[in-house]
Every structure is written in structure tokens, then in C-alpha cells.
Design an enzyme around this catalytic site. Structure first.
Site, PDB file in Angstrom:
ATOM      1  CG  ASP A 198       2.957   0.675  -0.006  1.00 25.35           C
ATOM      2  OD1 ASP A 198       1.942  -0.443   0.135  1.00 25.35           O
ATOM      3  OD2 ASP A 198       2.717   1.608  -0.765  1.00 25.35           O
TER       4      ASP A 198
ATOM      5  CE  LYS B 283      -0.352   1.679   5.168  1.00 25.69           C
ATOM      6  NZ  LYS B 283      -1.387   2.234   4.386  1.00 25.69           N
TER       7      LYS B 283
END
Lengths: 330, 330
Positions: free
Chosen positions: B228, B239
């Protein structure tokens, strides 16, 4: 174990024997319903073990011991009852052991009921001692990580990994427990959390994926797990995921303890490599609470246990005291 | 991405723009139903982003870019539309970026539709190049572990972590993918598995807890995950659970790669310590598929991401090539 019933607290075991009836806390209904099932004969017991109304190797062993006592009192053919009960869950060693123990005592002339009660009391006493020894490892304000359910439900009372946690709480230590939900079967989310709530022990359920995050962020002071089998060299089998937590704890120098009675040590096995890992039904992963989350045509792999090498273990909490890994090797 | 429709295969993107309508593969219905949603105005788009009909930061960014183009074509007040769409999911950087990109192009005199298409094509091209570079790391017969869904659904086409896997398959390599189910939201079980099935890539879904077991047993040759955000020193956010897999891979000397376009590198951030971790709603853990598995009064902690230190990363697969960790530091 303490259970809230209405506005009061009552002391319960997960399995007990009363007027020749075996009583079980129905573990399939927890945490939403607290129900006691009455087992009146061995075919009801077979079904309860198979459907995991009673689960946890020691609890299954005790339930089966009571099953033999009950069958004896009902003048059943003990050989036939024993064979049938043993087939309910073929992998749990305690199931065989509990049955054989009571049968051999009956053959020696003892009452089946007395033998089964003696068997249960021995395990409960061991768990209690595990708690009293292990409690010393838990300091005030400690945040503890545990995996799966090695609690009173699994061992009839106190538990193995949960016993030191209970005693730390009873002794007034302020503690907080991080509970891995423990996919695929969610024993942490459903059962460990229920037990801790009943005792009034502060805790939070986390996704298994998050345990490493809390260890990395210095939010966990000690890890305590149970064991299904411990090899001679200290390698041990436990619920899938235990190995991952042990490796992370090792990396971050967090003490990692295995709580188990000495009967869990299998000296016939040299190392973890000799332990066969059970592959369980894929529907445990592809379905949750009866609802399908993965289509039927997708392959699923579901090893139920893993092996944690001894080098990751700080010590073993047994009924005889806390044994370091190096001590064990002597 | 390839999608089976009846007995045929069709090439799909997870988001596209057609006659001023935004088309989305409904990711909340997968893997059980393949449905295309038609978004006719910005309030429908807001709701689709919020309810995760479209998810994955790049896919959200592209959907929002089309949203601005659509609003422009409908003579809406772009400032108002932009502010409203940005509030749908306040943490995804791409959402802001996609919106601002199209607005600035419109201000420069370009057509909104052209600007949004250009934005989408840029990301698709990057993902394709990530696949072509990363594919070289995957040898014939490799068994690959991935976590969450960094696939075509999340990035409109090809994916990041799944792009090298797709290209290895297209190039005739025989591969097998272990897919972490990825609790709490099960993006691996629901979305990655769906994508791989559509492409005809052999795979199995596993409990997150089992990834370590397969690494320990030499059943995984390479780990590829998405990211991310990547800090200047190579630490990256992804995650929850990614960190655990990275530590185990490191212990067992399994190559661990992060696949992401260079735009994911945030050079303003020195290290992972500066990345704020979003704590998401506990119901993601306490409820699965709308069914409650943990009672309401039980505390749940739900960090959605974790930070993997750079030392665990073998390399970064970007559209410009595979960059080693030491190269990155230069």
C-alpha cells in the site's frame, strides 16, 4: 471454571459424571448459548465426541473414561463399547488412554466410576499445578498472547495455557490477553474468549494475522500456548499457526512458553519430524458457520497442526514446574 | 483479466468507462456471482466505493477519475463532486490522486474522458510491466505464496503481485499458488482465488495460519505480495499478516518480493515507523458473511495493515524492473 449463570457465578467443569449420567458443556453452542447435554449411553457419547460437543484431547479422554464407567454400570459389553468409542476420533491419544485406563482398573477389581473419577481428578490436579507454576512467569500488567483453546473446556478444568493466566488473575495481577481467533475452527474467538469473559479477565480477540503486528509493536510480553504432543527433543505439535507465532516471538525476543502435563511428552518420538500432521476436511476453511465463503470447485489445503522446533521455546510449563529447553535435553 | 462467461472466455477490466457510464465488476458479489454494475452519477459512485463494490487503491483511483470525467460531461460542479467522492474512503491515496489528476487536466483544457482514460492506461501499463519483469523470478514448477488480493480486481487489470504470476502462466510455466485466505476480510479466499480460477492457474486456498507450515516444509519457493505504501528505506505497509509471512520466509531463506509501481514509493516517509496504521471496525472480525461469530460485548482489535521492515524484502518488482533492497538505499 467460573461461569455466569443469570446474575450469579457458578463453578463448572466441562465434563462431569452425576447419577450415572455424563454431563457435557455443549462446546458447539458456545459462545452464544450455555447448554449442558446429558449423555445416557455410549452411542450418545460417540455422537457427542464426533460432533465436537466435547473437544480438547484431555476432555475427550475424561468423557470416554466416564463412558466406560457408565457402560459397566449398565452391564454393557465393555470391549464393544471401547472399540466403538475409540472410532469416534481416531487421532486423539487421550481418548484411547482414558478408555484403557478405566478398563484395566475394572479388571483389577476397582469400580469403574471410581476409576474414571480418579482419572479426571488426576488431570484436573495437573492443570491446577501447571497454573500455579506458570503464574510466576506472568508479571503484573503483562500482556499475554495465546492461540487456540487450551482452556478449561479442553481439559475439564483450569486448562493448560489458560491455567497460568487464570491464576495470575486470581492472584490480583492486572493482565490483558490477546486471543488469536484461530482459523479455521475459531476456537480462540469462540471458546478462549468465552472462558476469559466468564472469569472477568480482560482480553481482545484478534485476527491470527495480527499477532505479529502486536509482537512487533511491543504490545505482547509473553506467549503461552498448549501442545498436542511434545517430542523427546522438545519439538512440539499444536494447532496450526502456533509455529508462526513462535518464530515471530523468537525474532522479537518475547518469551514463548508451552503449557502441558508431562504426559504430553512422547519420549518414543525423537523429534517433531516423526509427528504425522492430520489434514482435515477443506470445508472447515471453505465454510464458516454453515455459510460457504469459497466455491466448491476451488482446492483448499487444511493441515490442522504444525510443528514448532524446540529452539523457539523458552520453556515448558508442566505440573512438576517450569522446565527450560536445555534442561529438557539432559 | 480473463473471465469465464458461460462456455467462453472474455477479457475484462474491473473498472471501465463506456458511453459516459462507469462499469464496475461488483467485488462484493464475487466469487459466487459475476455482476457488472453501471454507475450513472457521482452519488452512485460514492456508494459503490464506500460499500467496496470497487476496492483496491488503484482501482478506486481509476473509478474516481472516471467519476470526475462523467461529472464534467454532465456539467456538474466539479469541486462539489470531488469533495464528496474523496470522503468515501478517506485513507486511500489513489482516490485523491485520480480525482486531482483529471481535474488539473480539465483545467489545462483537456477532455475529462481523455484524461481519465490516460490515467487508467498508465496504471494498466505499469502493472503489465511489473508482470513482465517479475515473471523472470518465477521458475518452472515454482510454488508461490501470496497474501490478500493484489490482482486485476484491485488495479483494473493484471494486478501487482498477481501480474508476474499471470505472465509466468501465459509463458507456459507450470506453477502452483498458495493463497492466504486473508482474514479478516478474506480477499484471498474470495478474490485472488477467483482471479486465478478464471485464468486457469492451479492454486489452493489456505488458512493464514498455515502459510508458515508450508514454508517450513519447503513447499513454497517464492513469496510475492503487493504494497500500500513503501517508505524511503524500503519498509512497506500492506494488508495485516504480510509481516508474519515475511519473517517466516526470511527464517527459511525463501525469496520474498514486493510488487508495486514506483508511485507506491513515498519518498517523503523515511521509514515504516511514520506510516499510520488504520484500525478498522471490529465487526470485520466478529461477523463473517453477516453472521456473528463473537458476541457483541467482547473486545476486538482490528489493525488493517502492518509494516514489514525492509530487511525482510529480497526485492521490489516495479514497472522499471526488479530493484534489490540495497539498490533502493542508494
Amino acid at each position: 471454571m467460573r461461569v455466569r449463570v443469570g446474575n450469579k457465578y457458578k463453578d463448572y467443569k466441562s465434563v462431569w459424571f452425576e447419577n450415572n449420567i455424563i454431563k457435557l458443556i455443549d462446546q458447539t453452542k458456545l459462545p452464544f448459548k450455555f447448554e449442558i447435554v446429558s449423555i445416557k449411553n455410549y452411542s450418545q457419547l460417540y455422537s457427542a465426541i464426533k460432533k465436537m460437543v466435547v473437544r480438547g484431547a484431555p476432555a475427550i479422554g475424561i468423557a470416554a473414561a466416564y463412558g466406560i464407567a457408565q457402560a459397566k454400570n449398565q452391564n454393557k459389553n465393555l470391549k464393544k463399547v471401547a472399540d466403538y468409542l475409540k472410532s469416534a476420533r481416531p487421532t486423539a491419544h487421550d481418548l484411547f488412554y482414558g478408555i484403557e485406563y478405566v478398563i484395566s482398573k475394572i479388571e483389577e477389581g476397582f469400580s469403574g466410576t471410581d476409576a474414571a473419577e480418579e482419572y479426571a481428578l488426576k488431570i484436573i490436579a495437573e492443570c491446577k499445578r501447571i497454573g500455579m507454576h506458570g503464574e510466576k512467569l506472568i508479571k503484573n500488567k503483562y500482556r499475554i498472547l495465546t492461540h487456540c483453546n487450551a482452556g478449561a473446556l479442553a481439559t475439564v478444568d483450569y486448562g493448560t495455557a489458560l491455567s497460568p493466566i487464570r491464576f495470575a488473575h486470581y492472584n490480583g495481577k492486572k493482565i490483558f490477553v490477546y486471543v488469536d481467533e484461530t482459523r479455521p475452527q475459531l476456537q480462540g474467538a469462540r471458546l478462549t474468549s468465552w472462558e476469559l469473559y466468564q472469569e472477568g479477565i480482560e482480553h481482545a480477540v484478534i485476527a491470527d494475522n495480527a499477532a505479529g503486528y502486536f509482537m512487533q509493536n511491543k504490545q505482547i510480553d509473553i506467549v503461552i500456548v498448549g501442545a498436542d504432543r511434545i517430542a523427546k527433543n522438545g519439538d512440539f505439535a499444536n494447532k496450526i499457526g502456533t509455529f508462526e507465532k513462535a518464530v515471530i516471538a523468537y525474532q522479537y525476543k518475547i518469551p514463548f512458553y508451552v503449557a502441558a502435563p508431562t504426559s504430553t511428552f512422547d519420549t518414543k518420538i525423537k523429534s517433531g519430524a516423526e509427528i504425522v500432521i492430520e489434514e482435515r476436511n477443506g470445508t472447515e476453511i471453505s465454510m464458516i458457520s454453515g455459510k460457504r465463503i469459497i466455491p466448491q470447485n476451488i482446492k483448499v489445503c487444511n493441515p490442522a497442526f504444525d510443528i514448532t522446533p524446540a529452539k523457539y521455546v523458552t520453556g515448558y510449563i508442566t505440573e512438576k514446574g517450569v522446565i527450560g529447553w536445555k534442561e529438557l535435553m539432559r
